[in-house]
Design a protein around this motif. Sequence first.
Motif, short mmCIF file in Angstrom:
data_model
loop_
_atom_site.label_atom_id
_atom_site.label_comp_id
_atom_site.label_asym_id
_atom_site.label_seq_id
_atom_site.Cartn_x
_atom_site.Cartn_y
_atom_site.Cartn_z
N UNK A 1 0.86 -1.18 0.00
CA UNK A 1 0.00 0.00 0.00
C UNK A 1 0.89 1.23 0.00
N UNK A 2 1.05 1.83 -1.17
CA UNK A 2 1.93 2.98 -1.29
C UNK A 2 3.33 2.65 -0.82
N UNK A 3 3.90 3.53 0.01
CA UNK A 3 5.25 3.32 0.50
C UNK A 3 5.28 2.74 1.91
N UNK A 4 4.11 2.30 2.40
CA UNK A 4 4.06 1.66 3.72
C UNK A 4 4.87 0.38 3.71
N UNK A 5 5.33 0.00 4.88
CA UNK A 5 6.05 -1.26 5.01
C UNK A 5 5.17 -2.40 4.51
N UNK B 1 24.30 5.08 1.91
CA UNK B 1 23.62 6.15 2.65
C UNK B 1 22.14 5.82 2.81
N UNK B 2 21.52 5.35 1.73
CA UNK B 2 20.10 4.96 1.78
C UNK B 2 19.88 3.86 2.81
N UNK B 3 20.71 2.81 2.77
CA UNK B 3 20.55 1.69 3.69
C UNK B 3 20.79 2.12 5.12
N UNK B 4 21.72 3.04 5.34
CA UNK B 4 21.98 3.53 6.69
C UNK B 4 20.75 4.26 7.22
N UNK B 5 20.02 4.91 6.33
CA UNK B 5 18.83 5.64 6.76
C UNK B 5 17.65 4.73 7.06
N UNK B 6 17.50 3.64 6.32
CA UNK B 6 16.31 2.78 6.50
C UNK B 6 16.49 1.72 7.56
N UNK B 7 17.74 1.48 7.98
CA UNK B 7 17.97 0.42 8.97
C UNK B 7 18.23 0.98 10.36
N UNK B 8 18.07 2.28 10.53
CA UNK B 8 18.27 2.86 11.87
C UNK B 8 17.04 3.68 12.28
N UNK C 1 16.83 -12.63 4.33
CA UNK C 1 17.12 -11.78 3.18
C UNK C 1 15.84 -11.37 2.47
N UNK C 2 14.98 -12.36 2.17
CA UNK C 2 13.80 -12.12 1.36
C UNK C 2 12.72 -11.31 2.08
N UNK C 3 12.63 -11.47 3.39
CA UNK C 3 11.53 -10.85 4.13
C UNK C 3 12.02 -9.81 5.14
N UNK C 4 12.79 -10.24 6.13
CA UNK C 4 13.19 -9.34 7.22
C UNK C 4 13.99 -8.14 6.70
N UNK C 5 15.06 -8.43 5.95
CA UNK C 5 15.88 -7.33 5.42
C UNK C 5 15.09 -6.50 4.40
N UNK C 6 14.31 -7.17 3.57
CA UNK C 6 13.51 -6.50 2.53
C UNK C 6 12.57 -5.46 3.14
N UNK C 7 11.91 -5.83 4.24
CA UNK C 7 10.94 -4.94 4.86
C UNK C 7 11.58 -3.73 5.53
N UNK C 8 12.89 -3.79 5.76
CA UNK C 8 13.58 -2.68 6.39
C UNK C 8 13.70 -1.46 5.47
N UNK C 9 13.53 -1.65 4.16
CA UNK C 9 13.66 -0.51 3.25
C UNK C 9 13.94 -0.84 1.81
N UNK C 10 14.68 -1.93 1.51
CA UNK C 10 14.94 -2.24 0.09
C UNK C 10 13.68 -2.40 -0.75
N UNK C 11 12.55 -2.72 -0.14
CA UNK C 11 11.31 -2.83 -0.91
C UNK C 11 11.01 -1.57 -1.69
#
Length: 257
Positions: free
Chosen positions: A50-54, A250-257, A69-79
């Motif tokens: 739904x949009x940019x929601x997790x 930089x992107x990953x540092x922002x979505x995982x903290x 990898x497929x779920x936990x990490x993905x939901x942190x931001x790579x989606x």
Amino acid sequence: MRPVSRQSPLHAAELGAVIDLIGQPGFCPALTAWLQAVVPFSFTVIFGYSGESKPIDIFDTFPERRRRVFVTDYQEGPYLLDPFCQSAVRPVPPGLYRLKTLAPDRFYQGEYFRTYYQRTEIAEEIGYFAEMPGECHVVLSLMRQEKVFSRAEFQRLAAVAPVVTALMRRQWSDLAKEFTAQTIGRPGLTGEGLDRLTPREREIVAFILKGYSAEATGQALKVSTGTVRIHRRNIYAKLGISSQRELFARFMAGVTH
């Protein structure tokens, strides 16, 4: 008169089990078993968007190591950079799609693919897309670990797409309620230092990270390729970086903290 095949191309017994379980806990395993009867595959995962929601992990068949990898990490931001997620919320018409037909022109050279997606160690991912009420979408992904889906296999799976998407709409018609109850969401691409960028520069960053070339970005934003490249140079200068790899970090540092 043509002879009647002993085995239904729809695998009627398995399909009947799916229909019987609509609205029940056993629906997803039955749906997976039916699709496995149509064409074998290694893993499946079903995400609600739904949009940019997790995204909501509705169902998956991953062993624990791969699930991280497929779920936990993905939901942190790579989606947010995933072509399937982007195509779901665009949205594309209901049906079955190969990842490569939805991906941006430089997807396979981009840092999302090289740094994150290659960790999945799969040969190919294809997905059924269906839209739910309330501007929600469900993607049912089928993944092959060893080899890509052949043209004939893809065609067999595409032939049952109207049935699959109809079942998806029946099963998850109230998905919007789950997103309403969900408190975790993201306003867009975030990352270390990205708040210093202008709205247009942040827009350019999103295209870079998703795997769009300067030419494709210019076409999407209706600006010249040269303008895109100037913006990119300014972005890198503001962030004190010199590569897409550093931008992705930089992107990953922002979505995982």
